[in-house]
Design a protein around this motif. Structure first.
Motif, PDB file in Angstrom:
ATOM      1  N   PRO A  89      94.034  52.339  59.265  1.00  0.00           N
ATOM      2  CA  PRO A  89      94.498  53.663  59.706  1.00  0.00           C
ATOM      3  C   PRO A  89      95.691  53.585  60.664  1.00  0.00           C
ATOM      4  N   GLN A  90      95.698  52.599  61.556  1.00  0.00           N
ATOM      5  CA  GLN A  90      96.833  52.449  62.467  1.00  0.00           C
ATOM      6  C   GLN A  90      98.110  52.099  61.703  1.00  0.00           C
ATOM      7  N   TYR A  91      97.984  51.210  60.732  1.00  0.00           N
ATOM      8  CA  TYR A  91      99.140  50.826  59.920  1.00  0.00           C
ATOM      9  C   TYR A  91      99.662  52.022  59.131  1.00  0.00           C
ATOM     10  N   GLN A  92      98.763  52.831  58.595  1.00  0.00           N
ATOM     11  CA  GLN A  92      99.185  54.031  57.876  1.00  0.00           C
ATOM     12  C   GLN A  92      99.893  55.002  58.816  1.00  0.00           C
ATOM     13  N   GLU A  93      99.412  55.101  60.048  1.00  0.00           N
ATOM     14  CA  GLU A  93     100.104  55.940  61.033  1.00  0.00           C
ATOM     15  C   GLU A  93     101.484  55.373  61.339  1.00  0.00           C
ATOM     16  N   ARG A  94     101.567  54.052  61.494  1.00  0.00           N
ATOM     17  CA  ARG A  94     102.869  53.417  61.732  1.00  0.00           C
ATOM     18  C   ARG A  94     103.857  53.764  60.632  1.00  0.00           C
ATOM     19  N   GLU A 149     100.970  43.046  44.127  1.00  0.00           N
ATOM     20  CA  GLU A 149      99.589  42.668  44.414  1.00  0.00           C
ATOM     21  C   GLU A 149      99.279  41.295  43.829  1.00  0.00           C
ATOM     22  N   GLU A 150      98.378  40.581  44.498  1.00  0.00           N
ATOM     23  CA  GLU A 150      98.141  39.179  44.162  1.00  0.00           C
ATOM     24  C   GLU A 150      97.778  38.980  42.700  1.00  0.00           C
ATOM     25  N   ASP A 177     105.086  61.251  47.962  1.00  0.00           N
ATOM     26  CA  ASP A 177     104.440  61.032  49.255  1.00  0.00           C
ATOM     27  C   ASP A 177     103.036  60.472  49.068  1.00  0.00           C
ATOM     28  N   ALA A 178     102.315  60.962  48.076  1.00  0.00           N
ATOM     29  CA  ALA A 178     100.960  60.465  47.823  1.00  0.00           C
ATOM     30  C   ALA A 178     100.990  59.000  47.406  1.00  0.00           C
ATOM     31  N   GLN A 179     101.944  58.634  46.580  1.00  0.00           N
ATOM     32  CA  GLN A 179     102.054  57.239  46.149  1.00  0.00           C
ATOM     33  C   GLN A 179     102.452  56.325  47.306  1.00  0.00           C
ATOM     34  N   LYS A 180     103.291  56.811  48.206  1.00  0.00           N
ATOM     35  CA  LYS A 180     103.647  56.019  49.393  1.00  0.00           C
ATOM     36  C   LYS A 180     102.400  55.721  50.217  1.00  0.00           C
ATOM     37  N   ALA A 207      98.036  51.502  51.939  1.00  0.00           N
ATOM     38  CA  ALA A 207      96.707  50.891  51.976  1.00  0.00           C
ATOM     39  C   ALA A 207      96.717  49.519  51.321  1.00  0.00           C
ATOM     40  N   VAL A 208      97.567  49.347  50.302  1.00  0.00           N
ATOM     41  CA  VAL A 208      97.648  48.072  49.587  1.00  0.00           C
ATOM     42  C   VAL A 208      98.430  47.033  50.392  1.00  0.00           C
ATOM     43  N   THR A 209      99.539  47.448  51.016  1.00  0.00           N
ATOM     44  CA  THR A 209     100.416  46.493  51.690  1.00  0.00           C
ATOM     45  C   THR A 209      99.951  46.130  53.097  1.00  0.00           C
ATOM     46  N   HIS A 210      98.922  46.776  53.602  1.00  0.00           N
ATOM     47  CA  HIS A 210      98.412  46.442  54.928  1.00  0.00           C
ATOM     48  C   HIS A 210      98.081  44.960  55.035  1.00  0.00           C
ATOM     49  N   ALA A 211      97.555  44.372  53.977  1.00  0.00           N
ATOM     50  CA  ALA A 211      97.174  42.960  54.017  1.00  0.00           C
ATOM     51  C   ALA A 211      98.369  42.061  54.302  1.00  0.00           C
ATOM     52  N   ALA A 212      99.551  42.470  53.891  1.00  0.00           N
ATOM     53  CA  ALA A 212     100.747  41.648  54.089  1.00  0.00           C
ATOM     54  C   ALA A 212     101.391  41.877  55.441  1.00  0.00           C
ATOM     55  N   TRP A 213     101.443  43.117  55.902  1.00  0.00           N
ATOM     56  CA  TRP A 213     102.249  43.437  57.080  1.00  0.00           C
ATOM     57  C   TRP A 213     101.502  44.210  58.166  1.00  0.00           C
ATOM     58  N   GLY A 214     100.215  44.441  57.996  1.00  0.00           N
ATOM     59  CA  GLY A 214      99.516  45.322  58.911  1.00  0.00           C
ATOM     60  C   GLY A 214      99.020  44.707  60.193  1.00  0.00           C
TER      61      GLY A 214
END
Length: 318
Positions: free
Chosen positions: A29-34, A94-95, A8-11, A16-23
């Motif tokens: 914080p909203q994306y993490q809630e999603r 990651e890039e 769960d911690a790794q997810k 936080a890393v993938t927000h740039a692609a799909w957030g």
């Protein structure tokens, strides 16, 4: 290198890393809630895993998610055998780690793992936003993809539908739909359709948007299910079982009205072989080649038909 299931911690770290692609348009914080809400949905809890491809020192090189989906293979006697298929989503490197084959190795390792653990292995599917070549390396075959667009409007007249559908009607709506008369297909559960509606609920909450007044409609023996894609201002048809052209027009005209009332720009539905011939006559409908979400399929067992012969309704998208 090794393949592991994320904690769960790794997810949360990957979110936080993938927000740039799909957030976008959500904040981090909203994306993490999603993501947390989607993982908490019953369909995700039942059949979702997050996979990490790790370097020998434990660094994450690439990641993806898999979701279990029911599939059906027709035997020589015409009888359907239920099996296990998996949708792959959120493939991410990651890039600064790209161009080194990490995603390809991840995809190969995940497919090999699924072949071993699936009780009744059928296939793995994904919907590529980066074209076909990357995933062809891992045995995936693409399917030509077309959309139909119809502007939202408070369209007058036409054949009225018998009624709109609400979230509690989804299971019954799926039960009345005809399953494809093809050798092999994937079929969503009511929980999987509700996962799409959960996305609608999340974006409506986070972006303070009104939700559509219905999630589908029926007319005669014909049925449609849809959901709001608030990110793009669209009402997306998830499943469409139209018995004739008149019913197709009635259902999509109702979808136009629902989209208009919700402040959306258009209605969008994926072309499928069983409905393509009915859609060209819908006034205002425009056929466009899809930009992204290219369906691709990799068999987990021999004997499956070629990927272009497999139907892909929008409800299978991840």
């Amino acid at each position: 290198m090794s393949l592991v299931l994320a904690t769960d911690a790794q997810k949360a770290q990957r979110d936080a890393v993938t927000h740039a692609a799909w957030g976008s348009p959500l904040s981090v914080p909203q994306y993490q809630e999603r993501e947390a809400r989607l993982r908490a949905h019953p369909w995700s809890r039942e059949g979702m895993n997050t996979w990490l491809w790790l370097a020998d020192d434990g660094r994450v090189l690439a990641s993806c998610e898999t979701f279990h989906t029911d599939s059906f293979l027709r035997g020589a006697d015409g009888q359907l055998t239920q099996g296990d298929s998996y949708g792959i989503a959120s493939v991410f490197t990651e890039e600064h780690l790209r161009g080194r084959g990490h995603a390809t190795r991840l995809m190969d390792a995940v497919a090999a793992e699924l072949e071993q653990v699936a009780p009744r292995p059928h296939s793995v599917v994904l919907f590529s936003d980066v074209g076909a070549p990357l995933y062809r390396r891992s045995g995936y075959v693409e399917v030509p993809a077309w959309d139909w667009h119809l502007d939202a409007a408070d369209a007058p007249g036409g054949r009225p539908v018998d009624g709109g559908l609400q979230e509690t009607d989804v299971a019954g709506a799926l039960a009345r739909m005809r399953q494809p008369d093809v050798p092999f297909f994937l079929w969503p559960s009511a929980a999987q359709v509700d996962w799409h509606l959960e996305r609608e609920r999340i974006y409506a909450d986070l972006l303070a948007r009104p939700r559509p007044r219905s999630c589908g409609a029926v007319v005669g023996d014909s049925t449609a299910l849809w959901t709001m894609n608030a990110r793009y201002g669209e009402l997306v048809v998830l499943m469409l079982d139209a018995r004739d052209a008149s019913a197709a027009e009635a259902l999509l005209t109702e979808a136009r009205r629902v989209a208009h009332q919700a402040g959306l720009k258009r209605v969008v539905w994926w072309e499928e072989p069983t409905t393509a011939s009915l859609l060209g006559g819908v006034p205002g409908a425009v056929r466009v080649q899809r930009d992204g979400s290219l369906p691709m399929l990799r068999p987990l067992r021999p004997g499956l038909p070629p990927a272009p012969e497999v139907p892909f309704p929008r409800a299978l998208w991840l």
